[in-house]
Design an enzyme around this catalytic site. Structure first.
Site, PDB file in Angstrom:
ATOM      1  N   TRP A   1       0.819  -1.223   0.000  1.00 29.96           N
ATOM      2  CA  TRP A   1       0.000   0.000   0.000  1.00 29.96           C
ATOM      3  C   TRP A   1       0.843   1.259   0.000  1.00 29.96           C
ATOM      4  O   TRP A   1       0.419   2.288  -0.533  1.00 29.96           O
ATOM      5  CB  TRP A   1      -1.023  -0.020   1.139  1.00 29.96           C
ATOM      6  CG  TRP A   1      -1.962  -1.165   0.952  1.00 29.96           C
ATOM      7  CD1 TRP A   1      -2.063  -2.281   1.724  1.00 29.96           C
ATOM      8  CD2 TRP A   1      -2.889  -1.365  -0.130  1.00 29.96           C
ATOM      9  NE1 TRP A   1      -2.995  -3.139   1.200  1.00 29.96           N
ATOM     10  CE2 TRP A   1      -3.513  -2.604   0.064  1.00 29.96           C
ATOM     11  CE3 TRP A   1      -3.246  -0.603  -1.242  1.00 29.96           C
ATOM     12  CZ2 TRP A   1      -4.479  -3.111  -0.816  1.00 29.96           C
ATOM     13  CZ3 TRP A   1      -4.205  -1.098  -2.122  1.00 29.96           C
ATOM     14  CH2 TRP A   1      -4.810  -2.336  -1.895  1.00 29.96           C
TER      15      TRP A   1
ATOM     16  N   ASP B   1      -1.927   6.995   5.837  1.00 33.75           N
ATOM     17  CA  ASP B   1      -2.969   6.130   5.284  1.00 33.75           C
ATOM     18  C   ASP B   1      -3.378   5.192   6.424  1.00 33.75           C
ATOM     19  O   ASP B   1      -2.641   4.296   6.797  1.00 33.75           O
ATOM     20  CB  ASP B   1      -2.424   5.344   4.091  1.00 33.75           C
ATOM     21  CG  ASP B   1      -3.390   4.241   3.636  1.00 33.75           C
ATOM     22  OD1 ASP B   1      -4.526   4.174   4.138  1.00 33.75           O
ATOM     23  OD2 ASP B   1      -2.988   3.433   2.760  1.00 33.75           O
TER      24      ASP B   1
ATOM     25  N   LYS C   1     -13.451  -0.982   6.076  1.00 36.52           N
ATOM     26  CA  LYS C   1     -12.932  -1.993   7.003  1.00 36.52           C
ATOM     27  C   LYS C   1     -13.468  -1.724   8.411  1.00 36.52           C
ATOM     28  O   LYS C   1     -14.233  -2.498   8.945  1.00 36.52           O
ATOM     29  CB  LYS C   1     -11.411  -1.983   6.989  1.00 36.52           C
ATOM     30  CG  LYS C   1     -10.842  -2.275   5.593  1.00 36.52           C
ATOM     31  CD  LYS C   1      -9.353  -2.024   5.574  1.00 36.52           C
ATOM     32  CE  LYS C   1      -8.815  -1.892   4.177  1.00 36.52           C
ATOM     33  NZ  LYS C   1      -8.865  -3.113   3.375  1.00 36.52           N
TER      34      LYS C   1
HETATM   35  N1  PMP Z   1      -4.480   1.391   2.037  1.00 38.80           N
HETATM   36  C1  PMP Z   1      -4.598   0.268   2.759  1.00 38.80           C
HETATM   37  C2  PMP Z   1      -3.783   0.114   4.002  1.00 38.80           C
HETATM   38  C3  PMP Z   1      -5.471  -0.746   2.334  1.00 38.80           C
HETATM   39  O1  PMP Z   1      -5.577  -1.867   3.053  1.00 38.80           O
HETATM   40  C4  PMP Z   1      -6.234  -0.546   1.169  1.00 38.80           C
HETATM   41  C5  PMP Z   1      -7.243  -1.559   0.668  1.00 38.80           C
HETATM   42  N2  PMP Z   1      -7.180  -2.805   1.146  1.00 38.80           N
HETATM   43  C6  PMP Z   1      -6.063   0.619   0.450  1.00 38.80           C
HETATM   44  C7  PMP Z   1      -5.197   1.594   0.917  1.00 38.80           C
HETATM   45  C8  PMP Z   1      -6.829   0.886  -0.834  1.00 38.80           C
HETATM   46  O2  PMP Z   1      -8.086   1.274  -0.501  1.00 38.80           O
HETATM   47  P1  PMP Z   1      -9.248   1.501  -1.589  1.00 38.80           P
HETATM   48  O3  PMP Z   1      -9.589   0.171  -2.124  1.00 38.80           O
HETATM   49  O4  PMP Z   1     -10.324   2.143  -0.773  1.00 38.80           O
HETATM   50  O5  PMP Z   1      -8.699   2.398  -2.627  1.00 38.80           O
END
Ligand code: PMP
Length: 359
Positions: free
Chosen positions: A101, A167, A193
């Protein structure tokens, strides 16, 4: 109704109470004769929902007027690019790389042609720990507070001379955060989540940083647009915002973020104990100091077949979502806010029985 125990990493289980309230109000929101997603975002009805979301986020995180709450579509993934677009001009952008991520956010910095630097990384050991580092001065210092795939989590924020950008998609609203005592410029998190359903990304931004955003950006990519228009320059994801609101009320009812943290610690402890007491049958991915309270990732080193058997027999017992992410394989139990202690107890018990039967 036969509900499973859902350990999915995201979208994830919602509190039963929240689902029940949403169901009750689906066609008739508070006795008004319509569902909340059927009315204008410019109506007083939706204003109420929106204002309460903002007020509840502020109350839960004890935020003062230095911070604004923005609700943005596009997921946390849009945030990866918006951060660089809005603040890349302020100097060198600093990143800590703790897995997939953050890699995706770093990639956006490259696409935007920013001056950026990765100041710390745990790539050398497949992201099984949170590195120790501090951010010097720069445009911003970027971290991912909980690494959903590897099950690692920051238990303290790094020192930073630059505004911190976090994030927090997989640990938002799971514990208190000292906004006042740390240099947080922006925290953003997809809601799906810990905070509701997909479609809305919660952003908490310091006004001081907001004011420094680049000018002349495409309208929908500028944080200022959201700040100036109550996050409603265009039609917002009204149902996702409503669901976020219900989850916030549920967290408040449970006693707020300190209470949620205690509950989350108790749950995680059960699973880490089951791993540590298995005499090597299970191997946790994260190093002990970096273990996440949200995602518990582990393997059965003896064989991949046993991992398959583990998921299958878990499913027969009504426990789903335990397959690890393809990057590290194995097993992952996501135990976000909505997962009950009794549900984690059931998984821990199953882990013990499975280990003794198959060791
Ligand atoms: N950051 C983290 C830590 C994640 O776990 C995720 C999705 N699993 C994301 C960003 C991406 O999120 P989105 O699908 O809402 O773009």
């Amino acid at each position: 109704m036969n509900r499973v125990i859902n350990f999915s990493a995201g979208p994830s289980a919602l509190p039963l109470e929240v689902l029940q309230q949403a169901k009750n109000e689906f066609m008739d929101y508070q006795g008004r004769g319509f569902g909340i997603m059927e009315i204008s975002h410019r109506s007083s009805f939706f204003d109420e929902v929106y204002n309460e979301v903002v007020a509840d986020v502020k109350q839960l995180y004890a935020l003062d007027d230095e911070y604004e709450v923005l609700l943005i579509q596009g997921g946390a993934s849009l945030g990866f690019a918006m951060v660089g677009l809005n603040y890349g001009h302020l100097g060198r952008a600093l990143y800590a790389d703790t897995g997939v991520w953050t890699q995706k956010a770093i990639k956006e910095a490259g696409i935007l042609g920013l001056d950026y630097e990765v100041v710390a990384s745990s790539k050398d050991s497949n992201y099984d720990y949170i590195p120790e580092f501090s951010f010097s001065d720069g445009a911003y210092g970027y971290i991912c507070s909980n690494n959903t795939i590897y099950g690692t989590q920051y238990h303290a924020l790094p020192a930073s001379l630059a505004p911190l950008i976090i994030d927090a998609s997989s640990d938002v609203l799971s514990k208190p955060i000292d906004f006042k005592g740390s240099n947080i410029g922006l925290l953003f998190a997809g809601a799906q989540k810990n905070a509701g359903i997909a479609g809305v990304c919660l952003n908490i931004i310091k006004k001081e940083l907001l004011e420094k955003a680049a000018k002349n950006l495409p309208t929908m990519l500028s944080y200022e647009t959201y700040a100036k228009n109550q996050s409603m320059f265009n039609t917002p994801p009204t149902f996702a915002i409503y669901m976020l609101g219900l989850v916030l009320k549920w967290i408040k009812k449970l006693g707020g973020l300190s209470a949620i943290k205690a509950r989350n610690e108790q749950k995680a402890e059960l699973l880490y104990s089951a791993i540590d007491e298995s005499e090597g049958f299970y191997k946790g991915h994260a190093k002990a100091k970096s273990r996440s309270l949200m995602n518990v990732s582990f393997n059965i080193p003896a064989s991949k077949d046993l991992e398959l058997k583990f998921w299958q027999e878990a499913a027969e017992r009504g426990m789903l979502g335990l397959k690890g992410h393809k990057h590290i394989g194995g097993i992952r139990a996501s135990i976000y806010n909505a997962i009950e202690l009794s549900e984690v107890q059931k998984l821990a018990q199953y882990m013990k029985e499975f280990a003794s039967k198959n060791a």
